[in-house]
Scaffold this active site. Structure first.
Site, PDB file in Angstrom:
ATOM      1  N   ASN A   9       0.872  -1.178   0.000  1.00  0.00           N
ATOM      2  CA  ASN A   9       0.000   0.000   0.000  1.00  0.00           C
ATOM      3  C   ASN A   9       0.903   1.219   0.000  1.00  0.00           C
ATOM      4  O   ASN A   9       1.525   1.535   1.018  1.00  0.00           O
ATOM      5  CB  ASN A   9      -0.892  -0.034   1.256  1.00  0.00           C
ATOM      6  CG  ASN A   9      -1.736   1.222   1.400  1.00  0.00           C
ATOM      7  OD1 ASN A   9      -1.785   2.060   0.498  1.00  0.00           O
ATOM      8  ND2 ASN A   9      -2.396   1.353   2.543  1.00  0.00           N
ATOM      9  N   LYS A  11       0.023   4.220  -0.203  1.00  0.00           N
ATOM     10  CA  LYS A  11      -0.626   5.389   0.427  1.00  0.00           C
ATOM     11  C   LYS A  11      -0.395   6.626  -0.453  1.00  0.00           C
ATOM     12  O   LYS A  11      -0.405   6.494  -1.674  1.00  0.00           O
ATOM     13  CB  LYS A  11      -0.111   5.564   1.864  1.00  0.00           C
ATOM     14  CG  LYS A  11      -0.237   4.264   2.676  1.00  0.00           C
ATOM     15  CD  LYS A  11       0.020   4.439   4.136  1.00  0.00           C
ATOM     16  CE  LYS A  11      -0.149   3.095   4.845  1.00  0.00           C
ATOM     17  NZ  LYS A  11      -0.001   3.195   6.296  1.00  0.00           N
ATOM     18  N   HIS A  95      -9.441   1.236   5.145  1.00  0.00           N
ATOM     19  CA  HIS A  95      -8.163   1.393   5.847  1.00  0.00           C
ATOM     20  C   HIS A  95      -8.371   2.362   7.021  1.00  0.00           C
ATOM     21  O   HIS A  95      -9.156   3.302   6.925  1.00  0.00           O
ATOM     22  CB  HIS A  95      -7.103   1.941   4.886  1.00  0.00           C
ATOM     23  CG  HIS A  95      -5.721   1.887   5.446  1.00  0.00           C
ATOM     24  ND1 HIS A  95      -5.269   2.805   6.366  1.00  0.00           N
ATOM     25  CD2 HIS A  95      -4.702   1.016   5.250  1.00  0.00           C
ATOM     26  CE1 HIS A  95      -4.030   2.484   6.707  1.00  0.00           C
ATOM     27  NE2 HIS A  95      -3.661   1.406   6.046  1.00  0.00           N
ATOM     28  N   GLU A  97      -6.717   4.731   8.014  1.00  0.00           N
ATOM     29  CA  GLU A  97      -6.470   6.143   7.662  1.00  0.00           C
ATOM     30  C   GLU A  97      -7.689   6.742   6.961  1.00  0.00           C
ATOM     31  O   GLU A  97      -7.988   7.926   7.116  1.00  0.00           O
ATOM     32  CB  GLU A  97      -5.196   6.260   6.822  1.00  0.00           C
ATOM     33  CG  GLU A  97      -3.963   5.998   7.683  1.00  0.00           C
ATOM     34  CD  GLU A  97      -2.778   5.394   6.959  1.00  0.00           C
ATOM     35  OE1 GLU A  97      -2.737   5.411   5.713  1.00  0.00           O
ATOM     36  OE2 GLU A  97      -1.876   4.887   7.671  1.00  0.00           O
ATOM     37  N   GLU A 165      -5.121  -4.790  10.660  1.00  0.00           N
ATOM     38  CA  GLU A 165      -4.105  -3.763  10.850  1.00  0.00           C
ATOM     39  C   GLU A 165      -4.378  -3.026  12.157  1.00  0.00           C
ATOM     40  O   GLU A 165      -5.204  -2.093  12.189  1.00  0.00           O
ATOM     41  CB  GLU A 165      -4.123  -2.759   9.689  1.00  0.00           C
ATOM     42  CG  GLU A 165      -3.835  -3.371   8.334  1.00  0.00           C
ATOM     43  CD  GLU A 165      -3.243  -2.363   7.361  1.00  0.00           C
ATOM     44  OE1 GLU A 165      -2.273  -2.711   6.691  1.00  0.00           O
ATOM     45  OE2 GLU A 165      -3.738  -1.216   7.290  1.00  0.00           O
ATOM     46  N   GLY A 171       2.933   2.238  10.816  1.00  0.00           N
ATOM     47  CA  GLY A 171       3.940   3.282  10.682  1.00  0.00           C
ATOM     48  C   GLY A 171       4.687   3.597  11.969  1.00  0.00           C
ATOM     49  O   GLY A 171       5.361   4.624  12.062  1.00  0.00           O
ATOM     50  N   SER A 210       3.678  -2.176  10.272  1.00  0.00           N
ATOM     51  CA  SER A 210       5.122  -2.289  10.525  1.00  0.00           C
ATOM     52  C   SER A 210       5.709  -3.638  10.136  1.00  0.00           C
ATOM     53  O   SER A 210       6.614  -4.145  10.807  1.00  0.00           O
ATOM     54  CB  SER A 210       5.432  -1.952  11.990  1.00  0.00           C
ATOM     55  OG  SER A 210       5.093  -0.603  12.261  1.00  0.00           O
TER      56      SER A 210
HETATM   57  P1  13P Z   1       3.256   0.353   7.566  1.00  0.00           P
HETATM   58  O1  13P Z   1       3.737  -0.950   6.959  1.00  0.00           O
HETATM   59  O2  13P Z   1       3.983   1.549   7.033  1.00  0.00           O
HETATM   60  O3  13P Z   1       3.195   0.276   9.054  1.00  0.00           O
HETATM   61  O4  13P Z   1       1.742   0.547   7.062  1.00  0.00           O
HETATM   62  C1  13P Z   1       0.843  -0.508   7.206  1.00  0.00           C
HETATM   63  C2  13P Z   1      -0.395  -0.161   6.478  1.00  0.00           C
HETATM   64  O5  13P Z   1      -1.151   0.692   6.891  1.00  0.00           O
HETATM   65  C3  13P Z   1      -0.655  -0.869   5.210  1.00  0.00           C
HETATM   66  O6  13P Z   1      -1.937  -0.633   4.756  1.00  0.00           O
END
Ligand code: 13P
Length: 250
Positions: A9, A11, A95, A97, A165, A171, A210
């Site tokens: 992803n 983002k 997601h 976010e 997640e 992150g 992560s």
């Molecule tokens: P990270 O791998 O950067 O922690 O992000 C995970 C994520 O949100 C994937 O959709």
């Protein structure tokens, strides 16, 4: 057995110059034995370009969101049909976010999943607890509620992937213990079968939050983990290739 999927992803990251990562990724994973499905979800702007660049490599591309409607007066939104038209085979939905930045609730995520299916896309539906919810011992309650509300009737292994997640692991460099991941994934498997029938046992369950080259093998060895949804470590082939390799070897 559910199929294995290594999904990236990107983002809100990536410009045209970053498409070169797809060439490196394709070259490196070509030699991996029993290769899992490999998917990259770039920003909308790169989707058709990445689809063209990935042609013949076996790397699939997907969107990061879609609108429930197929077309209409929704400035700034993208329909599932547009994603399919641009070459996407998958779309990430719900997601954390999106849930926090755009106040998406379970009902909206379910409507988006139905839209994805309408356009013949695989819906990657995300669930996950906040740190406060985990600390309060409410993780399974939250995951159960999100699954019940976000995954519509009709979910099957061919059209649906679930990504667990934990919000606090995204992150941050922090991850749950393997026992904590195992507990949630076993719970999700059980809930999906209860709600959608025996075939739902093969819906792929991804862990996200992560995932890095250094912890991928340990995470992919956990029961009921069928792959990963990777953010930061999917942006560079040098990081993502060892993650794909770890999944292939799991
Ligand atoms: P990270 O791998 O950067 O922690 O992000 C995970 C994520 O949100 C994937 O959709």
């Amino acid at each position: 057995m559910a199929r294995k999927i290594a999904a990236g992803n990107w983002k809100m990251n990536g410009l045209k110059a970053d498409l070169a990562e797809i060439d490196s990724l394709a070259a490196a994973i070509a030699d991996i034995e029993s290769r899992p499905e490999v998917l990259i979800c770039p920003p909308f702007t790169l989707l058709p370009l990445m689809h063209e660049r990935a042609a013949g490599t076996g790397i699939a591309v997907g969107g990061q969101d879609c609108h429930p409607e197929p077309s209409g007066a929704h400035t700034g939104d993208i329909a599932a049909e547009m994603l399919a038209d641009a070459g996407a085979s998958h779309v990430i939905l719900g997601h954390s976010e999106r849930r926090s930045d755009h106040a998406e609730d379970d009902a909206l995520v379910a409507a988006k999943a139905r839209a994805a299916w309408r356009a013949e896309l695989v819906a990657i539906i995300c669930v996950g607890e906040s740190e406060a919810e985990r600390d309060a011992g409410r993780t399974l309650e939250v995951i159960g509620r999100q699954l019940a509300g976000s995954v519509p009737q009709g979910a099957r292994p061919e059209n649906t992937v679930i990504a667990y997640e934990p919000v606090w692991a995204i992150g941050t460099g922090r991850t749950p213990t393997t026992a904590e991941i195992a507990e949630v994934h076993a719970f999700m498997r059980e809930r999906l079968v209860a709600a959608h029938g025996a075939a739902a046992a093969d819906i792929p369950l991804l862990y996200g939050g992560s995932v890095k080259p250094g912890n991928a093998a340990e995470i992919f060895a956990v029961a009921d983990v069928d792959g990963g949804l990777v953010g930061g470590a999917s942006l560079r082939a040098a990081d993502f290739v060892p993650i794909v390799a770890a999944l292939a070897a799991s």
